[in-house]
Scaffold this active site. Structure first.
Site: not given
Ligand SMILES: C[S@@+](CC[C@H](N)C(=O)[O-])C[C@H]1O[C@@H](n2cnc3c(N)ncnc32)[C@H](O)[C@@H]1O
Length: 250
Positions: A87, A114, A152, A167
């Site tokens: 994220p 995490e 795509r 698109d």
């Molecule tokens: C519960 S999340 C961990 C978030 C982390 N503790 C933080 O606050 O940045 C677990 C995993 O989900 C994936 N993930 C969660 N949200 C995402 C997003 N919006 N885009 C891409 N991957 C995401 C990532 O690989 C991340 O390591």
């Protein structure tokens, strides 16, 4: 193009690529998707992929050793880009997906819990990709989105070149409305112009509808795009029509 996905839940990917455009692209050999179980890159007898965070705190963190080992084994050559789904990453959009499709291989690391040990981010990955400002429980759904959106842009993956050109976002506008049979559904009729057989009228109608949708739903796209003189004229027309309708209903 080859996608390599590193995950602790390879089973998630079981059937998701077994239908539609991605399945056809796989069958034709236009793309390859390889899913790797992170546990197979561990060296200890418990196949441990995660551990508690140093300094205390909730949850678990994915360990660096198996992730480094996986990437080092999977990459076909030095310089293959490696991305962590996160994220905190650059948000995936149309342009980013197109840029990613210029690679012959990309490696996608799915985080869990995490997240991953910071050394993976600092010393292994090329970048981090986010699919939006929300938190998923794992990177797997994000990896699927990346594979789908990037595929795509791989030549010949989408049947008629035209369907990519139309698109939403390709022209910086939302796509025009689409209709199919029946011509009349519960009294709701398909616009007559689409049966006219007059391609230039149909094209003009579609452009007008694209502009109208974009103006109503995503005005930010119009602000960040050069609007031609013809499009400006159509937009003025749309605004006058909408104002007329509002005045009528007042
Ligand atoms: C519960 S999340 C961990 C978030 C982390 N503790 C933080 O606050 O940045 C677990 C995993 O989900 C994936 N993930 C969660 N949200 C995402 C997003 N919006 N885009 C891409 N991957 C995401 C990532 O690989 C991340 O390591």
């Amino acid at each position: 193009m080859r996608f390599d996905i590193i995950t602790i839940f390879p089973e998630i990917f079981g059937s998701v690529f077994s239908g539609g455009v991605v399945k056809k692209a796989l069958e034709k050999g236009l793309i390859e998707v390889h899913v790797h179980d992170l546990r197979t890159f561990t060296r200890d007898k418990h196949k441990q992929v995660d551990d508690r965070p140093f300094g205390g705190g909730q949850g678990m963190v994915l360990k660096p050793e198996p992730i480094f080992a996986a990437v080092e084994e999977i990459r076909c050559r030095e310089g293959v880009p490696v991305f962590l789904l996160s994220p905190q990453g650059r948000k995936l959009d149309f342009q980013y997906a197109e840029d990613l499709a210029q690679n012959d291989q990309i490696i996608l690391i799915c985080g869990r819990y995490e997240g991953v040990d910071e050394r993976v981010i600092q010393h292994l990955v090329t970048g981090e990709i986010s699919i939006g400002d929300y938190i998923l429980t794992g990177g797997e759904p994000a990896a699927l989105v990346v594979v789908d959106a990037v595929s795509r842009f791989v030549p010949r993956v989408v049947g008629k070149a035209d369907s990519v050109k139309n698109d939403t976002f390709f022209t910086g506008l939302l796509e025009f409305p689409q209709y199919t049979r029946p011509r009349d559904f519960r009294g709701i009729k398909v616009p007559e112009v689409l049966f006219s057989g007059d391609h230039s009228r149909i094209e003009s109608w579609r452009l007008k509808k694209s502009l109208e949708k974009t103006w109503l739903l995503r005005p930010d796209l119009l602000e960040s795009r050069t609007v031609s003189r013809e499009e400006k004229k159509i937009l003025e027309e749309i605004k006058t029509e909408k104002k007329g309708k509002r005045d009528e209903s007042d």
